[in-house]
Design a protein around this motif. Sequence first.
Motif, PDB file in Angstrom:
ATOM      1  N   UNK A  34      -0.534  67.010 -26.377  1.00  0.00           N
ATOM      2  CA  UNK A  34      -0.426  66.672 -27.668  1.00  0.00           C
ATOM      3  C   UNK A  34      -1.045  65.282 -27.957  1.00  0.00           C
ATOM      4  N   UNK A  35      -0.637  64.263 -27.155  1.00  0.00           N
ATOM      5  CA  UNK A  35      -0.849  62.907 -27.317  1.00  0.00           C
ATOM      6  C   UNK A  35      -2.558  62.742 -27.047  1.00  0.00           C
ATOM      7  N   UNK A  36      -2.911  63.612 -25.909  1.00  0.00           N
ATOM      8  CA  UNK A  36      -4.716  63.643 -25.830  1.00  0.00           C
ATOM      9  C   UNK A  36      -5.261  63.965 -26.825  1.00  0.00           C
ATOM     10  N   UNK A  37      -4.958  65.239 -27.332  1.00  0.00           N
ATOM     11  CA  UNK A  37      -5.504  65.874 -28.399  1.00  0.00           C
ATOM     12  C   UNK A  37      -5.475  64.949 -29.681  1.00  0.00           C
ATOM     13  N   UNK A  38      -4.546  64.224 -30.005  1.00  0.00           N
ATOM     14  CA  UNK A  38      -4.273  63.450 -31.117  1.00  0.00           C
ATOM     15  C   UNK A  38      -5.455  62.300 -31.017  1.00  0.00           C
ATOM     16  N   UNK A  39      -5.256  61.666 -29.826  1.00  0.00           N
ATOM     17  CA  UNK A  39      -6.314  60.439 -29.840  1.00  0.00           C
ATOM     18  C   UNK A  39      -7.732  61.050 -29.964  1.00  0.00           C
ATOM     19  N   UNK A  40      -8.092  62.223 -29.459  1.00  0.00           N
ATOM     20  CA  UNK A  40      -9.302  62.846 -29.615  1.00  0.00           C
ATOM     21  C   UNK A  40      -9.494  63.138 -31.071  1.00  0.00           C
ATOM     22  N   UNK A  41      -8.725  63.783 -31.841  1.00  0.00           N
ATOM     23  CA  UNK A  41      -8.875  63.625 -33.185  1.00  0.00           C
ATOM     24  C   UNK A  41      -9.133  62.461 -33.853  1.00  0.00           C
ATOM     25  N   UNK A  42      -8.274  61.565 -33.839  1.00  0.00           N
ATOM     26  CA  UNK A  42      -8.342  60.326 -34.466  1.00  0.00           C
ATOM     27  C   UNK A  42      -9.647  59.800 -34.206  1.00  0.00           C
ATOM     28  N   UNK A  43     -10.264  60.044 -33.012  1.00  0.00           N
ATOM     29  CA  UNK A  43     -11.643  59.306 -32.798  1.00  0.00           C
ATOM     30  C   UNK A  43     -12.642  60.076 -33.738  1.00  0.00           C
TER      31      UNK A  43
ATOM     32  N   UNK B 299     -10.087  73.534 -33.155  1.00  0.00           N
ATOM     33  CA  UNK B 299      -9.759  74.403 -32.217  1.00  0.00           C
ATOM     34  C   UNK B 299      -8.719  74.131 -31.352  1.00  0.00           C
ATOM     35  N   UNK B 300      -8.585  72.838 -30.925  1.00  0.00           N
ATOM     36  CA  UNK B 300      -7.460  72.457 -29.997  1.00  0.00           C
ATOM     37  C   UNK B 300      -5.992  72.532 -30.983  1.00  0.00           C
ATOM     38  N   UNK B 301      -5.986  72.174 -32.078  1.00  0.00           N
ATOM     39  CA  UNK B 301      -4.768  72.430 -32.952  1.00  0.00           C
ATOM     40  C   UNK B 301      -4.584  73.803 -33.030  1.00  0.00           C
ATOM     41  N   UNK B 302      -5.558  74.808 -33.317  1.00  0.00           N
ATOM     42  CA  UNK B 302      -5.275  76.070 -33.368  1.00  0.00           C
ATOM     43  C   UNK B 302      -4.477  76.599 -31.973  1.00  0.00           C
ATOM     44  N   UNK B 303      -4.946  76.148 -30.831  1.00  0.00           N
ATOM     45  CA  UNK B 303      -4.265  76.553 -29.539  1.00  0.00           C
ATOM     46  C   UNK B 303      -2.905  76.204 -29.501  1.00  0.00           C
ATOM     47  N   UNK B 304      -2.620  74.900 -30.029  1.00  0.00           N
ATOM     48  CA  UNK B 304      -1.197  74.008 -29.781  1.00  0.00           C
ATOM     49  C   UNK B 304      -0.457  75.010 -30.759  1.00  0.00           C
ATOM     50  N   UNK B 305      -0.884  75.427 -32.113  1.00  0.00           N
ATOM     51  CA  UNK B 305      -0.037  75.991 -32.943  1.00  0.00           C
ATOM     52  C   UNK B 305       0.194  77.449 -32.430  1.00  0.00           C
TER      53      UNK B 305
END
Length: 252
Positions: free
Chosen positions: A57-66, A81-87
Amino acid sequence: MNIVYNTIKYTGLLSNLLYMMLAIGIMSGAGLGLQMAEPNTPEHTYFIESIVLGASICIIVIFGCYGLVCNLLSVNIIFTCFILIVLGVEYIQVRSYQPHTRYSSALRQLDHAWYRVGTQPQLMQQYEAQQHCCGYNNAADYQLLHMQIPASCYQPLKQKSSGATTKLYTRGCLASLDSSQRYIQRRDKVFMWFIVGLELFILTQTIALSILLYKLRQQQRRSLHQVPPGVRREPRANHVNSRTPLLLAQEV
């Protein structure tokens, strides 16, 4: 449209920061639990999965904030797409959540302490003092064993008129343990559903942000192609134009 875009952008950044803080909390709690868990047990596996999920989640959030900061449409789409997978993973985890054995050590500790109450009463007394309970089922268990109720079964109460008195704990340690386990399970489910709700909110933000960013890009492209009559479009800079000042300087 720019005002709406900026509002969604900055609220999205705040939501992602909150999401990262929750992920860090998950990893911290799982790390503490991993130190107390026995290897090769469901409890140990559960904490390892929690650490991996929190790090992902931390890696995905950093990618999204970028993507949010740089206004990159492609990065926002990948982040969606990443959020959909995690969800999907979180939803499956919530739906299939069942009480597991990560709290069974407390029950084994209680059974061990009560089994040795005749030879080592200090174990049970220490447990009663920590959990604020008395006996395995209630205080009558000591009477069945023909033992005196220990001081750990009494709760001290302070009264202004008659000084300090005591009150007997009426709930047994088994009932106290069951109540704490139910509370922890409810808390875990509420925490999981909160994360799922936050992920849905972030997913809605990223989809809306991607749509607005796409529309803004289309408006910019249309404005570049629409030239008013009588206005000469300036040629783009190239390698020939870039050398023109140098040639003029040599002629002079």
